[in-house]
Design a protein around this motif. Structure first.
Motif, PDB file in Angstrom:
ATOM      1  N   SER A   1     -55.380 -21.288  -4.861  1.00  0.00           N
ATOM      2  CA  SER A   1     -53.933 -21.112  -4.997  1.00  0.00           C
ATOM      3  C   SER A   1     -53.300 -20.241  -3.925  1.00  0.00           C
ATOM      4  CB  SER A   1     -53.612 -20.527  -6.378  1.00  0.00           C
ATOM      5  OG  SER A   1     -54.275 -19.281  -6.544  1.00  0.00           O
ATOM      6  N   ASP A   2     -54.105 -19.425  -3.208  1.00  0.00           N
ATOM      7  CA  ASP A   2     -53.505 -18.534  -2.213  1.00  0.00           C
ATOM      8  C   ASP A   2     -53.540 -19.111  -0.804  1.00  0.00           C
ATOM      9  OD1 ASP A   2     -56.206 -18.368  -1.693  1.00  0.00           O
ATOM     10  OD2 ASP A   2     -56.241 -16.190  -1.462  1.00  0.00           O
TER      11      ASP A   2
ATOM     12  N   ALA B   1     -47.597 -13.274   5.323  1.00  0.00           N
ATOM     13  CA  ALA B   1     -48.294 -12.688   6.477  1.00  0.00           C
ATOM     14  C   ALA B   1     -48.205 -11.170   6.442  1.00  0.00           C
ATOM     15  CB  ALA B   1     -47.702 -13.228   7.773  1.00  0.00           C
ATOM     16  N   GLU B   2     -47.058 -10.655   6.088  1.00  0.00           N
ATOM     17  CA  GLU B   2     -46.903  -9.210   5.991  1.00  0.00           C
ATOM     18  C   GLU B   2     -47.778  -8.654   4.882  1.00  0.00           C
ATOM     19  OE1 GLU B   2     -42.729  -8.922   5.412  1.00  0.00           O
ATOM     20  OE2 GLU B   2     -42.277  -8.699   7.550  1.00  0.00           O
ATOM     21  N   GLY B   3     -47.852  -9.386   3.754  1.00  0.00           N
ATOM     22  CA  GLY B   3     -48.676  -8.927   2.644  1.00  0.00           C
ATOM     23  C   GLY B   3     -50.146  -8.864   2.996  1.00  0.00           C
ATOM     24  N   LEU B   4     -50.592  -9.705   3.925  1.00  0.00           N
ATOM     25  CA  LEU B   4     -51.981  -9.690   4.376  1.00  0.00           C
ATOM     26  C   LEU B   4     -52.218  -8.673   5.493  1.00  0.00           C
ATOM     27  CD1 LEU B   4     -52.710 -13.534   4.408  1.00  0.00           C
ATOM     28  CD2 LEU B   4     -53.574 -11.849   2.771  1.00  0.00           C
TER      29      LEU B   4
END
Length: 335
Positions: free
Chosen positions: A181-182, A245-248
């Motif tokens: 799901s991610d 992308a920021e969350g990663l």
């Protein structure tokens, strides 16, 4: 004389005695009248009742029609998906949902695990015919548009074609169908030895052990579920939603949102062109798209000037890679 008169009256009374028929008529007539009255009442009741019933039916039909007209259509819930607990899958577009399901199901064998089916599907995508697109995608919906373009490229013999942006987009959506799901598709930039950059795309996903992986379609079937720690990912800002992308914690090369400001260093990166590989010097305006008018030597290196038509102000010098036309970003930001 008096006796005679009495006898005469007596004889007259005897001649006027009541007829039995009159007695019968007198007995039957009230019954007939009552029957007629009852019949009339029943007839009137039936007419009135039929009218009432017809009116009720018309009212009921009108209510049903009004209900049908005002009742909203059932919300679209997605396509059936045997790989996820919810039982249904959707990316928010019914046509694309069916394309994803049909493609994934066609590469699934009985007895496959989710990982087996996902890997077979990825391999089919990565081994599609590579077709270099004239322009890279852009915008917040670039993934769905790229995926549709891939699915609509189906040729005779079941052959699909596309570029790495499309391969990464379809991979991410298909992995979600299989329960990963991610999975997300990200446009990325790679540095070249001559100082320029070129664009590509990756699919970032976690495996069944929740370890960060990369599916790299540029490596074909060998690009399946590689360790993310082996990649130095620089995300290209093409106007997409950058929250994931920021969350990663990924580095992002952003476009300058303020086109009235110019990077004083004038550094920029070029794109591709048509007359060989040249290494030129661009003069452009702000965030510009320049057109290389220089010449090349042995189709390898060349120098030239290009006039930018961008929206920035001021003049910046940028070093770009590419031949013919180059795309330079004169202002940028690393995150």
């Amino acid at each position: 004389m008096a006796r005679r008169d009495n006898n005469g009256r007596r004889s007259k009374r005897s001649s006027r005695r009541r007829s039995p028929l009159l007695d019968v008529v007198a007995l039957i007539l009230p019954i007939l009248c009552l029957g007629a009255a009852l019949y009339s009442s029943v007839w009137v009741f039936r007419r009135v009742n039929n009218t009432v019933v017809a009116a009720e039916k018309q009212l009921e039909a009108a209510e049903q029609q009004a209900t049908a007209e005002t009742k909203p259509e059932p919300a679209y819930g997605g396509v059936q998906d045997p790989w996820i607990g919810a039982g249904t899958f959707t990316v928010g577009n019914e046509e694309l949902d069916h394309q994803i399901k049909n493609f994934c199901d066609s590469h699934t064998s009985q007895g496959d695990t989710a990982t087996d089916a996902a890997k077979a599907t990825y391999t089919a995508i990565a081994e599609s015919v590579y077709l270099d697109q004239v322009e890279k995608p852009s915008g917040r919906d670039w993934v769905s548009r790229s995926a549709k373009q891939y699915f609509n490229s189906l040729q005779q013999g079941g052959v699909y074609q596309g570029d790495y942006y499309e391969f990464a987009s379809v991979t991410a959506l298909c992995l979600r169908y299989f329960g990963f799901s991610d999975a997300i598709a990200v446009p990325v930039l790679y540095d070249m030895q001559n100082g320029g950059q070129y664009g590509s795309a990756l699919c970032l996903v976690s495996d069944v052990d929740r370890q960060g992986k990369v599916c790299d379609p540029s490596l074909g079937a060998d690009g399946w579920m590689l360790d993310r720690t082996g990649y130095n990912i620089l995300v290209d800002d093409i106007g997409q939603n950058l929250d994931a992308a920021e969350g990663l914690g990924l580095k992002i090369q952003r476009k300058d949102a303020n086109t009235n400001e110019t990077d004083p260093s004038g550094l920029g990166y070029g794109g591709t062109s048509t007359d060989g590989t040249g290494y030129g010097t661009d003069y452009g305006y702000g965030n510009d798209y320049g057109y290389d008018t220089g010449t090349t030597t042995n189709s390898t290196y060349g120098t030239g000037t290009s006039t930018g038509t961008g929206m920035g102000t001021g003049t910046g010098m940028s070093t770009g890679s590419g031949t013919g036309s180059t795309t330079g970003y004169d202002s940028y930001e690393y995150v």
